[in-house]
Design an enzyme around this catalytic site. Structure first.
Site, PDB file in Angstrom:
ATOM      1  N   ASP A  13     -49.266  42.290 -80.295  1.00  0.00           N
ATOM      2  CA  ASP A  13     -48.233  41.633 -81.161  1.00  0.00           C
ATOM      3  C   ASP A  13     -47.712  42.579 -82.206  1.00  0.00           C
ATOM      4  O   ASP A  13     -48.222  42.383 -83.428  1.00  0.00           O
ATOM      5  CB  ASP A  13     -48.303  40.348 -81.452  1.00  0.00           C
ATOM      6  CG  ASP A  13     -47.208  39.585 -82.136  1.00  0.00           C
ATOM      7  OD1 ASP A  13     -46.291  40.160 -81.984  1.00  0.00           O
ATOM      8  OD2 ASP A  13     -47.226  38.208 -82.311  1.00  0.00           O
ATOM      9  N   LYS A  43     -43.928  43.306 -87.965  1.00  0.00           N
ATOM     10  CA  LYS A  43     -45.218  42.731 -88.774  1.00  0.00           C
ATOM     11  C   LYS A  43     -45.379  43.844 -89.903  1.00  0.00           C
ATOM     12  O   LYS A  43     -45.423  45.185 -89.528  1.00  0.00           O
ATOM     13  CB  LYS A  43     -46.418  42.325 -88.093  1.00  0.00           C
ATOM     14  CG  LYS A  43     -46.467  41.118 -87.091  1.00  0.00           C
ATOM     15  CD  LYS A  43     -47.592  40.831 -86.495  1.00  0.00           C
ATOM     16  CE  LYS A  43     -47.701  39.813 -85.874  1.00  0.00           C
ATOM     17  NZ  LYS A  43     -47.302  38.084 -86.414  1.00  0.00           N
ATOM     18  N   ASP A  59     -40.874  37.658 -83.762  1.00  0.00           N
ATOM     19  CA  ASP A  59     -42.134  37.464 -83.795  1.00  0.00           C
ATOM     20  C   ASP A  59     -42.733  36.145 -83.602  1.00  0.00           C
ATOM     21  O   ASP A  59     -44.100  36.115 -83.358  1.00  0.00           O
ATOM     22  CB  ASP A  59     -42.657  38.018 -85.380  1.00  0.00           C
ATOM     23  CG  ASP A  59     -44.115  38.067 -85.422  1.00  0.00           C
ATOM     24  OD1 ASP A  59     -44.780  38.390 -84.514  1.00  0.00           O
ATOM     25  OD2 ASP A  59     -44.616  38.124 -86.628  1.00  0.00           O
ATOM     26  N   ARG A  75     -44.320  31.294 -78.215  1.00  0.00           N
ATOM     27  CA  ARG A  75     -43.869  30.053 -77.657  1.00  0.00           C
ATOM     28  C   ARG A  75     -42.905  30.478 -76.692  1.00  0.00           C
ATOM     29  O   ARG A  75     -42.574  29.768 -75.623  1.00  0.00           O
ATOM     30  CB  ARG A  75     -43.206  29.409 -78.845  1.00  0.00           C
ATOM     31  CG  ARG A  75     -42.107  30.066 -79.422  1.00  0.00           C
ATOM     32  CD  ARG A  75     -41.753  29.600 -80.886  1.00  0.00           C
ATOM     33  NE  ARG A  75     -42.781  29.791 -81.761  1.00  0.00           N
ATOM     34  CZ  ARG A  75     -42.801  29.261 -83.062  1.00  0.00           C
ATOM     35  NH1 ARG A  75     -41.889  28.627 -83.405  1.00  0.00           N
ATOM     36  NH2 ARG A  75     -43.537  29.776 -84.054  1.00  0.00           N
TER      37      ARG A  75
HETATM   38  N1  BES Z   1     -49.410  36.153 -83.068  1.00  0.00           N
HETATM   39  C1  BES Z   1     -48.830  35.468 -83.970  1.00  0.00           C
HETATM   40  C2  BES Z   1     -49.568  34.537 -84.818  1.00  0.00           C
HETATM   41  C3  BES Z   1     -50.788  34.814 -85.442  1.00  0.00           C
HETATM   42  C4  BES Z   1     -50.624  35.067 -86.926  1.00  0.00           C
HETATM   43  C5  BES Z   1     -52.029  34.867 -84.971  1.00  0.00           C
HETATM   44  C6  BES Z   1     -51.904  35.588 -87.790  1.00  0.00           C
HETATM   45  C7  BES Z   1     -53.215  35.369 -85.643  1.00  0.00           C
HETATM   46  C8  BES Z   1     -53.098  35.685 -86.796  1.00  0.00           C
HETATM   47  C9  BES Z   1     -47.454  34.921 -83.651  1.00  0.00           C
HETATM   48  O1  BES Z   1     -46.796  35.552 -82.489  1.00  0.00           O
HETATM   49  C10 BES Z   1     -46.571  35.118 -84.835  1.00  0.00           C
HETATM   50  O2  BES Z   1     -46.261  36.255 -85.144  1.00  0.00           O
HETATM   51  N2  BES Z   1     -46.084  33.995 -85.485  1.00  0.00           N
HETATM   52  C11 BES Z   1     -45.129  34.024 -86.389  1.00  0.00           C
HETATM   53  C12 BES Z   1     -44.068  33.001 -86.325  1.00  0.00           C
HETATM   54  C13 BES Z   1     -42.918  32.797 -87.168  1.00  0.00           C
HETATM   55  C14 BES Z   1     -42.200  34.076 -86.959  1.00  0.00           C
HETATM   56  C15 BES Z   1     -42.121  31.812 -86.900  1.00  0.00           C
HETATM   57  C16 BES Z   1     -45.996  33.459 -87.552  1.00  0.00           C
HETATM   58  O3  BES Z   1     -46.914  32.854 -87.550  1.00  0.00           O
HETATM   59  O4  BES Z   1     -45.522  34.327 -88.661  1.00  0.00           O
HETATM   60 ZN    ZN Z   2     -48.158  36.456 -81.138  1.00  0.00          ZN
HETATM   61 ZN    ZN Z   3     -45.584  37.219 -83.223  1.00  0.00          ZN
END
Ligand code: BES
Ligand code: ZN
Ligand code: ZN
Length: 463
Positions: free
Chosen positions: A246, A253, A321, A325
């Protein structure tokens, strides 16, 4: 691993592991060998005393593991103590199971817990290409038949290690295609039916959630479906996020370190199927893994794109990101189209869940109180920690969109784990019992992948 029943410890040629409670004195058998050594053996919880026999006997060492008081011992404490002592085992050994028994914890549970902990402790994050480290055999001394318990402990421990190994493998070596190969190998090993939906099939079906996320990657997406059948009851489904890397996509990120672990949910699904099959559990289960990378290219999906998911619901992309979902919603829709009447999904879904619960508790969401309480029991039985978080409509309101049925992210902070769970809930039929596990904080720690929630889900499915 075998069961032994030595009448005299002097017969024993292997190192001895001796669990001992504060209330107990060393058994005569051992006293005959070591003399009266009760005073210098530490018996408080997790204290280890190693006694060397200097070739006076057939075995080189006796390792005592203190268990503290019998009154306060729990299976959770036993797991930690057994894990601790397991790390010290360097030569073939025997474990005295009887001395760890209490009124509430019988020889069968002790054996299962020890073997599972021992196998778990034997796992090392290996450097690719280096030889596998030799597994040192440990036998059990018990005065009852515990061979079945050894098998169960071993299948839990090795199943969890299998998930850890898949998850620890770097993203260049654990691609969506390699996940598919792993799933097929597992299905063949245990005679499970399987279906692999490739990019063409996903396009034909209209699985726009997973396909949108996949646009930026040159490696095609897949939906993996394993089918384990061993009962007359309806099928359960377990669904795991199999995002092999990711980057965040165009919502890049700032730090992608750790994002090889974004397929831990998928690895858990494979491990759970392996444990169910190897213990011949009397259940029917679909294991479903949507798998892709989330990368950037001229083909990648963008913020403000509007996409149509497999369910025909449309989604406005606010953040590329918030991709987990999007791949999961298609998998949830697909699971229900197969006839699953209950679903447990596992996903490293939100940083918000990590902020709320750290790496201590998994975030648990459910649309059905009874099903949730059943899962709570399974977590307690498994000594795993989960905390229920809300799914109220107010969180879903934050996802209202002008251009689509809803957005994939509110675009502002506050209740992020619940927002994500509410997004998933839109794809769950009312009559489907559903649990969503946000394992973003618990799936890995400083040491590596943990396999968190595998035990709980297996115990839930076994009922
Ligand atoms: N894979 C990440 C979530 C994650 C973050 C897992 C830290 C493990 C450690 C997910 O895909 C993500 O990036 N989520 C975003 C959502 C937001 C953009 C609404 C997040 O949590 O920042
Ligand atoms: Zn993710
Ligand atoms: Zn993500």
């Amino acid at each position: 691993m075998k069961v032994y029943n030595y009448k005299n410890l002097l017969e024993c040629h292997k190192n001895v592991i001796y669990p001992i409670y504060e209330e107990d004195i060393i058994c005569e058998n051992v006293k005959n060998v070591l003399g009266d050594c009760d005073d210098f053996i530490k018996k408080s919880l997790n204290e280890i005393t190693i006694i060397y026999t200097f070739k006076k006997y057939n075995f080189e060492t006796i390792t005592f593991i203190g268990l503290g008081s019998k009154k306060t011992i729990t299976t959770e404490k036993l797991r930690k103590a057994f894990l601790n002592v397991s790390k010290k085992i360097k030569k073939e050994s025997v474990f005295l199971a009887n001395t760890a028994i209490t009124d509430k914890i019988d020889i069968h549970k002790i054996t299962e817990l020890f073997i599972e902990s021992y196998v778990y402790a034997s796992y090392k994050e290996r450097i690719i290409g280096h030889d596998e480290q030799e597994f040192i055999d440990v036998d059990i001394i018990a005065f009852e038949d515990v061979s079945e318990d050894i098998k169960i402990g071993y299948s839990y421990g090795s199943g969890i290690n299998y998930a850890r190994k898949l998850a620890d493998t770097p993203a260049n070596l654990m691609t969506p295609y390699i996940m598919v190969e792993e799933a097929i190998a597992l299905a063949k090993q245990y005679n499970m039916e399987y279906t692999i939906l490739d990019k063409n099939s996903l396009e034909e079906m209209g699985a726009g959630g997973i396909l949108s996320v996949n646009q930026g990657s040159h490696i095609p997406a897949y939906m993996i479906i394993l089918k384990y059948t061993n009962s007359d009851t309806p099928y359960n489904a377990i669904v795991g996020k199999g995002l092999t890397f990711d980057s965040g996509g165009y919502n890049l990120k700032s730090n992608c370190y750790g994002m090889k672990y974004d397929m831990c949910g998928g690895a858990n699904v494979l491990a759970i199927m392996k444990i169910l099959a190897s213990t011949k559990a009397k259940v029917n289960v679909y294991g479903i893994i949507p798998t892709t990378e989330n990368l950037i290219s001229s083909k990648a999906y963008r913020p403000q794109d509007v996409i149509t998911t497999l369910s025909k619901k449309t989604v406005e992309i606010v953040s590329t990101d918030a991709e987990g979902r999007l791949i999961l919603c298609d998998a949830l829709t697909y699971a229900q189209s197969l006839g699953a009447d209950s679903i447990i999904d596992m996903a490293t879904l939100t940083g918000a869940c990590v902020n709320a619960l750290g790496n201590v508790y998994t975030g648990v969401f459910s649309n059905n109180d009874e099903y949730y309480y059943k899962f709570m029991d399974a977590m307690m039985k498994s000594d795993e920690k989960g905390w229920r978080l809300p799914l109220d409509d107010e969180y879903f309101k934050m996802l209202e969109s002008k251009s689509a049925d809803f957005k994939n992210s509110a675009g502002k902070p506050g209740g992020g784990a619940s927002q994500a769970a509410c997004f998933l809930k839109q794809f769950i039929n009312e009559e489907t019992k559903w649990i969503h596990l946000d394992i973003a904080g618990t799936a890995n720690n400083d040491i590596g992948a943990t396999g968190a929630m595998i035990r709980s889900v297996v115990n839930m499915l076994k009922g």
